[in-house]
Design an enzyme around this catalytic site. Structure first.
Site, PDB file in Angstrom:
ATOM      1  N   LYS A 100       0.822  -1.237   0.000  1.00  0.00           N
ATOM      2  CA  LYS A 100       0.000   0.000   0.000  1.00  0.00           C
ATOM      3  C   LYS A 100       0.841   1.266   0.000  1.00  0.00           C
ATOM      4  O   LYS A 100       0.446   2.284  -0.545  1.00  0.00           O
ATOM      5  CB  LYS A 100      -0.977   0.002   1.171  1.00  0.00           C
ATOM      6  N   GLY A 129      -6.746  -6.308   2.984  1.00  0.00           N
ATOM      7  CA  GLY A 129      -6.219  -7.684   2.981  1.00  0.00           C
ATOM      8  C   GLY A 129      -6.952  -8.561   1.987  1.00  0.00           C
ATOM      9  O   GLY A 129      -6.912  -8.339   0.773  1.00  0.00           O
ATOM     10  N   ILE A 131     -10.186  -8.906   1.562  1.00  0.00           N
ATOM     11  CA  ILE A 131     -11.509  -8.446   1.098  1.00  0.00           C
ATOM     12  C   ILE A 131     -11.370  -7.948  -0.349  1.00  0.00           C
ATOM     13  O   ILE A 131     -10.567  -7.052  -0.606  1.00  0.00           O
ATOM     14  CB  ILE A 131     -12.047  -7.284   1.982  1.00  0.00           C
ATOM     15  N   ASP A 196      -1.188   3.779   8.057  1.00  0.00           N
ATOM     16  CA  ASP A 196      -1.563   2.616   7.240  1.00  0.00           C
ATOM     17  C   ASP A 196      -2.992   2.806   6.696  1.00  0.00           C
ATOM     18  O   ASP A 196      -3.235   2.640   5.495  1.00  0.00           O
ATOM     19  CB  ASP A 196      -1.455   1.352   8.110  1.00  0.00           C
ATOM     20  N   LYS A 200      -4.542   3.464   2.687  1.00  0.00           N
ATOM     21  CA  LYS A 200      -5.632   2.645   2.129  1.00  0.00           C
ATOM     22  C   LYS A 200      -6.809   3.523   1.694  1.00  0.00           C
ATOM     23  O   LYS A 200      -7.391   3.309   0.623  1.00  0.00           O
ATOM     24  CB  LYS A 200      -6.067   1.597   3.152  1.00  0.00           C
ATOM     25  N   GLY A 297      -2.979 -10.780   7.527  1.00  0.00           N
ATOM     26  CA  GLY A 297      -2.748 -12.221   7.734  1.00  0.00           C
ATOM     27  C   GLY A 297      -2.255 -12.844   6.448  1.00  0.00           C
ATOM     28  O   GLY A 297      -2.617 -12.411   5.349  1.00  0.00           O
TER      29      GLY A 297
HETATM   30  N1  HSE Z   1      -0.808  -3.572   9.894  1.00  0.00           N
HETATM   31  C1  HSE Z   1      -1.924  -3.727   9.019  1.00  0.00           C
HETATM   32  C2  HSE Z   1      -3.195  -3.909   9.870  1.00  0.00           C
HETATM   33  C3  HSE Z   1      -1.706  -4.924   8.121  1.00  0.00           C
HETATM   34  O1  HSE Z   1      -3.090  -4.013  11.096  1.00  0.00           O
HETATM   35  O2  HSE Z   1      -4.284  -3.884   9.327  1.00  0.00           O
HETATM   36  C4  HSE Z   1      -2.349  -4.841   6.798  1.00  0.00           C
HETATM   37  O3  HSE Z   1      -2.082  -3.659   6.119  1.00  0.00           O
END
Ligand code: HSE
Length: 402
Positions: A100, A129, A131, A196, A200, A297
């Site tokens: 990302k 992830g 989805i 993060d 996204k 995961g």
């Molecule tokens: N560190 C991220 C989370 C992993 O906790 O969603 C996936 O980007």
């Protein structure tokens, strides 16, 4: 037979090899061809691993191998993933990625480069992830006018908030437990500071507007200021606390942000607990639809990478269209949004807060040492203006519309 390479044999890269081995028949049925891993780039060796003999330390061997048609970039980080991706696309290889950070920073350039070389650059696994949210936006929902996307886009922070609510535990204690369980990174700042989720929502906002949202321009707040008291007070307000990435099309442009919100318990996003992600999409004909699943995961994320591989193989010789372009998406000025706000006070400033925000109400909470005040709907800029003159506010959050 389509030969692929994997860049980075860590959690997600290992998962890609595992999904391709384990689901070989299903992958063939989806791709319309057998898919096999031919090379894996990593700095390390993997003695005893079923793919041990395919590991290389030299990217050139992958680049120069004309049999390799698809490269799965699962390295993470901008460098050297950016250079490797560019070189692979220029060599006529399609690339799919879970990265990302790279997509948020250089996505438009890489999408364009792929087009130029009649290959594809796909990044389903970079958001949510496992989805399949990007393909849903690009496929099933393409004829909708999508005017709003809001989601829980980070599993680590959702786990922390869920634990704080269920156990009444403090943020630092839950973060420590999350690190022990392997849910949170040793350096958890990208998750807990909201970066993060910001990358996204910037990717989702780019697709929604068929342009490019620069993640560095997205106002971003994390969850480090949230206390167990906030979660108790939220419950008294008939809500819970969620870190949301949200973007909404307005007449002024795209209103986009990452921040913790009070989410009413009856809202579908309120019931998303633990490490799960969920993304609610509002379309002009469809109304709201919601997509739920594992946002992180090994196998879940790898499943999304392999879905991209299949899409590329199915469309061999063509570029799979992606609605991210280099046209900067127009962003709405921050502060124009009208919504309710939650404030926490220890009691000393309560009367002053209630009189400063006309129409605000105190929400009683027997189990709390603090008080919650909910404002009437108001512009964010007016809220912040009044807030700046008030003492006694311990924390505040936006309230999600029902
Ligand atoms: N560190 C991220 C989370 C992993 O906790 O969603 C996936 O980007």
């Amino acid at each position: 037979m389509t030969k692929i390479a994997i860049l980075g044999y860590g959690t997600v890269g290992g998962g890609v090899a595992h999904v391709i081995d384990e689901n070989a028949d299903r992958v063939r049925a989806s791709a319309g061809d057998d898919v096999a891993v031919k090379a894996i780039l990593d700095l390390r060796d993997f003695p005893g691993d079923p793919h041990e003999s395919q590991v290389t330390h030299d990217f050139r061997t992958i680049l120069d191998d004309s049999e390799i048609r698809v490269v799965c970039e699962t390295m993470g980080g901008v460098n050297p993933a950016y250079d490797f991706t560019k070189q692979a696309l220029e060599a006529g290889k399609s690339v799919c990625t879970s990265n990302k950070e790279l997509v948020a920073k250089h996505g438009p350039e890489l999408v364009e480069l792929a087009k130029k070389h009649q290959v594809s650059y796909l990044f389903e696994a970079s958001v949510g992830g496992g989805i399949p949210i990007l393909r849903t936006l690009e496929g099933a929902l393409k004829s909708e006018k999508i005017d709003e996307i809001a989601g829980i886009l980070n599993g680590t922070t959702n786990y922390i908030l869920t634990q704080m609510e269920e156990e009444g535990a403090a943020f630092d204690d839950v973060l420590k437990k999350a690190q022990e369980l392997g849910y949170a990174e040793r350096d958890p700042s990208a998750d807990i500071e909201g970066h993060d989720a910001c990358r996204k929502i910037a990717i989702l906002g780019s697709l929604m507007t068929e342009g490019y949202v620069d993640s560095e321009k997205v106002p971003t707040e994390g969850i480090t200021k949230i206390t167990a008291e906030d979660l108790k007070l939220a419950r008294a307000c008939g809500a819970t606390v969620k870190l949301l990435g949200s973007c909404r099309q307005t007449d002024e442009g795209l209103e986009i942000m990452v921040a913790p919100f009070l989410v009413p318990t009856e809202h579908p996003l309120a019931s998303v607990r633990g490490v799960f992600n969920a993304i609610a999409v509002h379309g002009n004909m469809l109304d709201t639809s919601m997509y739920y699943g594992r946002g992180a995961g090994r196998d879940a994320t790898a499943s999304a990478v392999v879905a991209d591989v299949c899409e590329i193989v199915k469309n061999a010789g063509k570029t799979v269209p992606v609605s991210m372009t280099d046209r900067p998406s127009k962003l709405a000025p921050a502060g124009d949004t009208v919504r309710r706000f939650y404030l926490r006070t220890d009691g000393s400033g309560k009367a002053e807060i209630l009189s400063a925000f006309s129409g605000s109400t105190e929400v009683p909470c027997e189990a709390c040492d603090a008080s919650a005040i909910l404002t009437a709907p108001m512009k964010e800029s007016s809220f912040l203006n009044i807030l700046s003159g008030l003492a006694g506010v311990k924390n505040w959050m936006r309230v999600l519309d029902e």
